[in-house]
Design an enzyme around this catalytic site. Structure first.
Site, PDB file in Angstrom:
ATOM      1  N   LYS A 155      24.107  38.354 -77.151  1.00 38.40           N
ATOM      2  CA  LYS A 155      23.729  38.202 -78.478  1.00 38.40           C
ATOM      3  C   LYS A 155      22.762  36.431 -77.659  1.00 38.40           C
ATOM      4  O   LYS A 155      23.409  36.137 -78.624  1.00 38.40           O
ATOM      5  CB  LYS A 155      24.233  37.247 -79.580  1.00 38.40           C
TER       6      LYS A 155
HETATM    7  N1  PMP Z   1      23.288  44.638 -83.022  1.00 37.08           N
HETATM    8  C1  PMP Z   1      22.888  43.505 -83.489  1.00 37.08           C
HETATM    9  C2  PMP Z   1      21.135  43.127 -82.944  1.00 37.08           C
HETATM   10  C3  PMP Z   1      23.172  42.199 -84.455  1.00 37.08           C
HETATM   11  O1  PMP Z   1      22.407  41.014 -84.658  1.00 37.08           O
HETATM   12  C4  PMP Z   1      24.199  42.293 -84.881  1.00 37.08           C
HETATM   13  C5  PMP Z   1      24.605  41.415 -85.647  1.00 37.08           C
HETATM   14  N2  PMP Z   1      26.167  40.566 -85.619  1.00 37.08           N
HETATM   15  C6  PMP Z   1      24.383  43.527 -84.988  1.00 37.08           C
HETATM   16  C7  PMP Z   1      24.020  44.338 -83.844  1.00 37.08           C
HETATM   17  C8  PMP Z   1      26.245  43.776 -85.387  1.00 37.08           C
HETATM   18  O2  PMP Z   1      27.014  43.199 -84.528  1.00 37.08           O
HETATM   19  P1  PMP Z   1      29.151  42.653 -85.676  1.00 37.08           P
HETATM   20  O3  PMP Z   1      29.049  43.800 -86.493  1.00 37.08           O
HETATM   21  O4  PMP Z   1      29.445  41.872 -84.304  1.00 37.08           O
HETATM   22  O5  PMP Z   1      27.775  41.524 -86.307  1.00 37.08           O
END
Ligand code: PMP
Length: 304
Positions: A155
């Protein structure tokens, strides 16, 4: 009004004092990794629960490893800092925590040197996208990044220029949000969330190899769909035209939670509202994140 307290490099300080240099690498080159963690207020217990905070911090450690970053604190230390911040800010409502590990070196050459900093801030937060209507979604003309570009598995803040282009295009064209296709021609995920479709009794989502962030909400949904709703859960590549003929579709993510999709590229999905499986998953999810389901309380970290 009392300012919120943020955490910056070992210090708990007022938000207005949490500043970085304009020459900081993270600002100039997008070299920061982060997480988004939600806190849910449980009224009956007068408690704020952080949802799957451990898994979020562990994912941040993986992002940091990919980017040659030193997280500086252990998992337990991070969890303590998260709790302390919410306590200091005295939140008794739904909220959001954003931990960041970032490159704070100031030389002009982009690189992954040894200068790492840690910032954690909090805010009060309701819904990010509507969760009670069917979203109007398009397939973006912007391709999703891939593992050999800026790896979506990590991320990384710089990768969110890709997200921003998708959201801007979608909004300017009258859509609520966008789905992305990777360089492999396969559906990846939403602009900043994962994607699910329902096909009969099966719940289908794109695999880790389709250039997605491997979402913690995604994992939560897969578990509850399998164990509580007895659905078949399938991770497989998805082609664009499969979107148009899905029985149901929704986005998932910490921010977006579970957001039903009503149409994709002008093709209605179901009756353009949350379908029957989406509604059941949403309801279970909402109860679980508030610490109301004993079996899944292990995912909820009480702040107070
Ligand atoms: N994909 C992206 C690109 C994101 O930014 C997020 C948000 N964090 C997600 C998927 C979903 O991830 P999570 O369920 O861990 O928040």
């Amino acid at each position: 009004m009392k300012e919120d307290i943020y955490f910056l490099d070992g210090n708990y300080i007022e938000a207005s004092k949490a500043t970085i240099s304009v020459r900081c690498h993270a600002f100039l080159y997008g070299t920061s990794v982060f997480e988004g963690i939600r806190g849910y207020f449980n009224k009956e217990e007068n408690q704020v629960y952080l949802f799957r905070a451990k898994e979020h911090i562990e994912r941040m450690f993986n992002s940091a490893k990919i980017m040659f970053m030193n997280p500086k604190y252990s998992l337990d230390e991070y969890l303590d800092i998260l709790k302390t911040l919410i306590q200091m800010n005295e939140y008794k409502e739904n909220c959001y925590i954003r931990p960041e590990i970032f490159k704070s070196g100031k030389d002009i050459c982009p690189g992954l040197d040894e200068n790492d900093s840690v910032l954690i801030f909090t805010l009060k937060m309701g819904d990010y996208l509507p969760t009670d209507k069917g979203l109007k979604v398009c397939v973006s003309s912007w391709n999703r990044l891939s593992d050999n570009m800026i790896p979506p598995r990590a991320k990384i803040s710089g990768a969110y220029a890709n997200t921003a282009l998708m959201i801007a295009e979608a909004k300017k064209s009258g859509f609520d949000d966008a789905l992305s296709i990777g360089p492999d021609g396969k559906i990846a995920e939403g602009s900043a969330m994962n994607f699910f479709l329902v096909e009969g009794n099966s719940l289908v989502t794109t695999p880790q190899t389709s250039n997605i962030l491997v979402g913690i909400t995604r994992n939560t949904i897969m578990e509850i769909a399998k164990n509580e709703l007895h659905m078949e859960v399938v991770e497989r590549e998805i082609n664009r035209t499969e979107l148009y003929i899905a029985d149901e579709a929704f986005f998932s993510g910490t921010g977006v939670q579970i957001a039903p999709i009503g149409s994709i590229d002008y093709r209605p999905i179901g009756n353009q509202k949350a379908g029957k499986y989406t509604i059941q998953i949403q309801k279970l999810y909402n109860d679980i994140v508030q610490g109301k389901v004993e079996k899944y309380k292990k995912w909820c970290l009480g702040v107070y």
